[in-house]
Write an enzyme that holds these catalytic residues in place. Structure first.
Site, PDB file in Angstrom:
ATOM      1  N   HIS A 118     -42.188 -10.434  66.843  1.00  0.00           N
ATOM      2  CA  HIS A 118     -41.855 -11.864  66.906  1.00  0.00           C
ATOM      3  C   HIS A 118     -40.540 -12.102  66.170  1.00  0.00           C
ATOM      4  CE1 HIS A 118     -42.951 -16.130  67.377  1.00  0.00           C
ATOM      5  NE2 HIS A 118     -42.503 -16.321  66.153  1.00  0.00           N
ATOM      6  N   MET A 146     -36.115 -21.570  67.291  1.00  0.00           N
ATOM      7  CA  MET A 146     -36.199 -22.816  66.531  1.00  0.00           C
ATOM      8  C   MET A 146     -34.775 -23.346  66.376  1.00  0.00           C
ATOM      9  SD  MET A 146     -39.093 -21.534  63.853  1.00  0.00           S
ATOM     10  CE  MET A 146     -38.720 -19.809  64.211  1.00  0.00           C
ATOM     11  N   MET A 164     -47.780 -24.087  67.073  1.00  0.00           N
ATOM     12  CA  MET A 164     -47.355 -23.926  65.687  1.00  0.00           C
ATOM     13  C   MET A 164     -48.481 -24.402  64.772  1.00  0.00           C
ATOM     14  SD  MET A 164     -44.478 -22.482  65.703  1.00  0.00           S
ATOM     15  CE  MET A 164     -44.241 -22.559  63.917  1.00  0.00           C
TER      16      MET A 164
HETATM   17  C1  DX5 Z   1     -42.202 -20.280  60.925  1.00  0.00           C
HETATM   18  C2  DX5 Z   1     -42.153 -19.120  61.886  1.00  0.00           C
HETATM   19  C3  DX5 Z   1     -43.362 -18.242  61.759  1.00  0.00           C
HETATM   20  C4  DX5 Z   1     -43.461 -17.590  60.400  1.00  0.00           C
HETATM   21  C5  DX5 Z   1     -44.784 -16.897  60.248  1.00  0.00           C
HETATM   22  O1  DX5 Z   1     -41.210 -21.193  61.269  1.00  0.00           O
HETATM   23  O2  DX5 Z   1     -42.095 -19.590  63.211  1.00  0.00           O
HETATM   24  O3  DX5 Z   1     -43.290 -17.219  62.754  1.00  0.00           O
HETATM   25  O4  DX5 Z   1     -42.417 -16.662  60.240  1.00  0.00           O
HETATM   26  O5  DX5 Z   1     -44.863 -16.454  58.927  1.00  0.00           O
HETATM   27  P1  DX5 Z   1     -46.297 -16.376  58.210  1.00  0.00           P
HETATM   28  O6  DX5 Z   1     -47.115 -15.482  59.078  1.00  0.00           O
HETATM   29  O7  DX5 Z   1     -45.982 -15.784  56.858  1.00  0.00           O
HETATM   30  O8  DX5 Z   1     -46.826 -17.767  58.147  1.00  0.00           O
HETATM   31 ZN    ZN Z   2     -42.271 -18.013  64.922  1.00  0.00          ZN
END
Ligand code: DX5
Ligand code: ZN
Length: 226
Positions: free
Chosen positions: A36, A71, A140
């Protein structure tokens, strides 16, 4: 209706940026089929991460699926660059611009898997007219911008509603943010099958730790399906 396989998609946002290529290779060797890639522009989200050139430099390290989470806003001007950099799936935020359907059409025309994602406060109704244009829906479960945040429990209801909305369509249902061995089971029970995990995977030092972390997440997810 086919049950899609459980997939763990480690987020490299939590990796050691000083050796990102090795970190990508290690996490794939530790059992991840997807990687990811959290792209942040400091405008759509209050953080800046990396762009297409970094992804291009990571591509040769693995053939694993590059699951690119944009994002950024606007996203349209950059879709081709992320496609050319080697993303296999490109996911745009429904909130990133005024013409979501056009963004999804563009990703499709670039030959990539098409993903759409919603911030926690954005209702599912925003995507009800594009279900036949996507391969993946990303829910999300934190407000985007940072790793290490706590999973928002109310998002399990949203995951369940998204699963119902998807019906028999072969759409991957992905969850992103605060996924740990303690939260993944309920999200699986709610209907998700792809799980982004940054801090829960990139914990400990190197491939042996990553392998344990991924295995723990997978076991907890499969328990959620029972
Ligand atoms: C947040 C990102 C997530 C994040 C996940 O904006 O989109 O992908 O990196 O990190 P964890 O798993 O530590 O919540
Ligand atoms: Zn993400």
């Amino acid at each position: 209706m086919t049950t899609l396989p459980i997939r763990i998609a480690p987020s490299i946002l939590a990796a050691d940026f000083s050796k990102l290529g090795q970190e990508v290779k290690d996490v794939v060797d530790a059992g991840a089929e997807w990687v990811h890639l959290d792209v942040m522009d400091g405008h759509f989200v209050p953080n800046i991460s990396f762009g297409p050139d970094v992804i291009k430099s990571l591509r040769p390290y693995t053939t694993a699926f590059f699951d690119c989470h944009l994002m950024i806003s606007p996203a349209d001007p950059y879709l081709e660059a992320f496609a050319k950099a080697g993303c296999d799936g490109i996911t745009v935020h429904a909130e990133a611009g005024a013409h979501l359907h056009r963004s999804l059409q563009t990703i499709r025309a670039l030959g990539k898997k098409v993903g759409v994602t919603l911030n926690p406060a954005t209702p599912l109704s925003v995507i009800e007219n594009v279900l036949d244009d996507v391969d993946l829906i990303l829910i999300m479960s934190v407000n985007p911008g940072f790793g290490g945040q706590k999973f928002i429990p109310a998002m399990n209801d949203k995951i369940r509603a998204a699963k119902a909305m998807i019906g028999n369509r072969p759409i991957e249902l992905e969850v992103d943010g605060g996924i740990t061995a303690d939260t993944i089971g309920a999200a699986t029970k709610a209907g998700a099958n792809v799980f982004v995990a940054g801090s829960a995977v990139y914990k400990g030092d190197g491939i042996a730790a990553y392998r344990d972390n991924i295995a723990r997440l997978k076991t907890a997810a499969e328990d959620g399906r029972r």
